[in-house]
Design an enzyme around this catalytic site. Sequence first.
Site, PDB file in Angstrom:
ATOM      1  N   HIS A 144       0.245   3.682   8.000  1.00 32.84           N
ATOM      2  CA  HIS A 144      -0.893   4.442   6.828  1.00 32.84           C
ATOM      3  C   HIS A 144      -0.698   3.999   5.570  1.00 32.84           C
ATOM      4  O   HIS A 144       0.270   3.611   4.966  1.00 32.84           O
ATOM      5  CB  HIS A 144      -0.595   6.079   6.820  1.00 32.84           C
ATOM      6  CG  HIS A 144      -1.305   6.668   6.429  1.00 32.84           C
ATOM      7  ND1 HIS A 144      -0.919   7.800   5.270  1.00 32.84           N
ATOM      8  CD2 HIS A 144      -2.784   6.749   6.005  1.00 32.84           C
ATOM      9  CE1 HIS A 144      -1.697   8.447   4.639  1.00 32.84           C
ATOM     10  NE2 HIS A 144      -3.115   7.597   5.076  1.00 32.84           N
ATOM     11  N   ASP A 173      -0.751   5.018   2.820  1.00 29.98           N
ATOM     12  CA  ASP A 173      -0.981   6.406   2.064  1.00 29.98           C
ATOM     13  C   ASP A 173      -0.865   6.228   0.654  1.00 29.98           C
ATOM     14  O   ASP A 173      -1.206   7.409  -0.036  1.00 29.98           O
ATOM     15  CB  ASP A 173       0.568   7.044   2.355  1.00 29.98           C
ATOM     16  CG  ASP A 173       1.930   6.178   2.387  1.00 29.98           C
ATOM     17  OD1 ASP A 173       1.672   4.992   2.089  1.00 29.98           O
ATOM     18  OD2 ASP A 173       2.721   6.705   2.188  1.00 29.98           O
ATOM     19  N   HIS A 194       0.838  -1.364   0.131  1.00 29.32           N
ATOM     20  CA  HIS A 194      -0.118  -0.042   0.055  1.00 29.32           C
ATOM     21  C   HIS A 194       0.720   1.453  -0.084  1.00 29.32           C
ATOM     22  O   HIS A 194       0.261   2.339   0.016  1.00 29.32           O
ATOM     23  CB  HIS A 194      -0.803  -0.097   1.293  1.00 29.32           C
ATOM     24  CG  HIS A 194      -0.306  -0.118   2.547  1.00 29.32           C
ATOM     25  ND1 HIS A 194      -0.955   0.111   3.633  1.00 29.32           N
ATOM     26  CD2 HIS A 194       1.042  -0.436   2.806  1.00 29.32           C
ATOM     27  CE1 HIS A 194      -0.053   0.025   4.665  1.00 29.32           C
ATOM     28  NE2 HIS A 194       1.121  -0.351   4.252  1.00 29.32           N
ATOM     29  N   HIS A 195       2.114   1.341   0.223  1.00 33.39           N
ATOM     30  CA  HIS A 195       3.093   2.520  -0.002  1.00 33.39           C
ATOM     31  C   HIS A 195       3.372   2.797  -1.351  1.00 33.39           C
ATOM     32  O   HIS A 195       3.940   3.852  -1.293  1.00 33.39           O
ATOM     33  CB  HIS A 195       4.091   2.134   0.835  1.00 33.39           C
ATOM     34  CG  HIS A 195       3.912   1.945   2.322  1.00 33.39           C
ATOM     35  ND1 HIS A 195       3.078   2.887   3.320  1.00 33.39           N
ATOM     36  CD2 HIS A 195       4.248   0.871   3.174  1.00 33.39           C
ATOM     37  CE1 HIS A 195       2.850   2.355   4.384  1.00 33.39           C
ATOM     38  NE2 HIS A 195       3.744   1.301   4.654  1.00 33.39           N
ATOM     39  N   ALA A 196       3.285   1.953  -2.349  1.00 33.00           N
ATOM     40  CA  ALA A 196       3.746   2.472  -3.506  1.00 33.00           C
ATOM     41  C   ALA A 196       2.923   3.611  -3.985  1.00 33.00           C
ATOM     42  O   ALA A 196       1.676   3.750  -4.229  1.00 33.00           O
ATOM     43  CB  ALA A 196       3.776   1.250  -4.669  1.00 33.00           C
TER      44      ALA A 196
END
Length: 385
Positions: free
Chosen positions: A164, A166, A124-126
């Site tokens: 998070h 993000d 989920h951070h990419a």
Amino acid sequence: MWDEAVTGYDFGSGHPMDPVRLALTMGLVRAYGLDRAMRVVAARPAGASTLGLVHREDYVDAVRAASADPKAADQSYGLGTVDDPAFEGMHEASALIAGQSVGAAEAVWRGEAAHAVNFAGGLHHAMPGSASGFCIYNDASLAIARLLELGAERVAYVDVDVHHGDGVQAAFWDDPRVLTVSLHEHPQTLFPQTGWPEETGAAGAAEGSAVNVALPAGTGDQGWLRAFHAVVPELVADFRPQVLVTQHGADTHFEDPLAHLAVSLDAQRAVQEACHTLAHEHVEGGRWVALGGGGYAVVDVVPRSWTHLVGLAAHQPVEPESVIPSSWRDEVYARTRQLAPARMTDGRWPVAWRRWEEGYDPADRLDQAVLATRRAVFPLRGLLA
Ligand SMILES: [Zn+2]
Ligand SMILES: [Zn+2]
């Protein structure tokens, strides 16, 4: 969704995201016979046009270049860094994981399955134009973007990783069709230092489409479940998504070496179960795509957590008290020289928590975190804070 080759997503020895966690999870899924309780399929890797739904072309080119020659990785794209070292075959492994999440989304959208799980996903951070936080391609964002391309008008994304979500928030920041909800450790004490309650989506139509619950470091089972239930069900019920996408990073666990929440396996299972229930209660056809995510206690926590997730999605839940098959424990020892856990519980099942509706304490730090979120975003969605 499973293709053995997802274990090729390997940043090398010493990196916390050891792909053995995926192999051991699939091993435990098999040890419980869950691979016979559902269809196990491998989707194709995400191709250029799919990756282009979220990622910039110059970034995908940079990943391909780093994948072919790791020494040439361009750090301005976050590649070849401490968090995201370049490795040979990086593009292929990342695109394969993304393809599993996209395939999951397609299967659920077309009604071929009510639920689909890709525990190799949840990266989920990419970001659209860069790698970040062990994530190269954002399979969660790509799955959601594919759903929108197929005609979905409302997709809810719920992210309970300790960090998070993000990258997913950024991808749909200005898109009112996607409600992103992230519960995570407070940005003051943890990467990526975003996910404040005041982050609520772009001004205009998308305002209120991003929701962030920033939990105090040290939050345990009761606080975590209390916060989840004080925020998520009401938002999902009101939004009436056509698909629910959830991210189940297991790094909220008290044994996780990279973060500071104190959640047990039992509470993780309770939230997985709650997400499953939300899908059946508020989504037509129960359409649910469940993803993995972070999780760096690779022997003790990740395989058990995601095996519970698979069991719930397969409608063959694994009982917390269940004694883990010795065949799997032998596999763990052979692969890691570590002792495997003996049961599918941390001994805290069933986990009780205080319901928000019964009242809150404005002096309590957990309640303050929930209140900050509700006050920031609930009125924007026409809900009472
Ligand atoms: Zn994480
Ligand atoms: Zn179900």
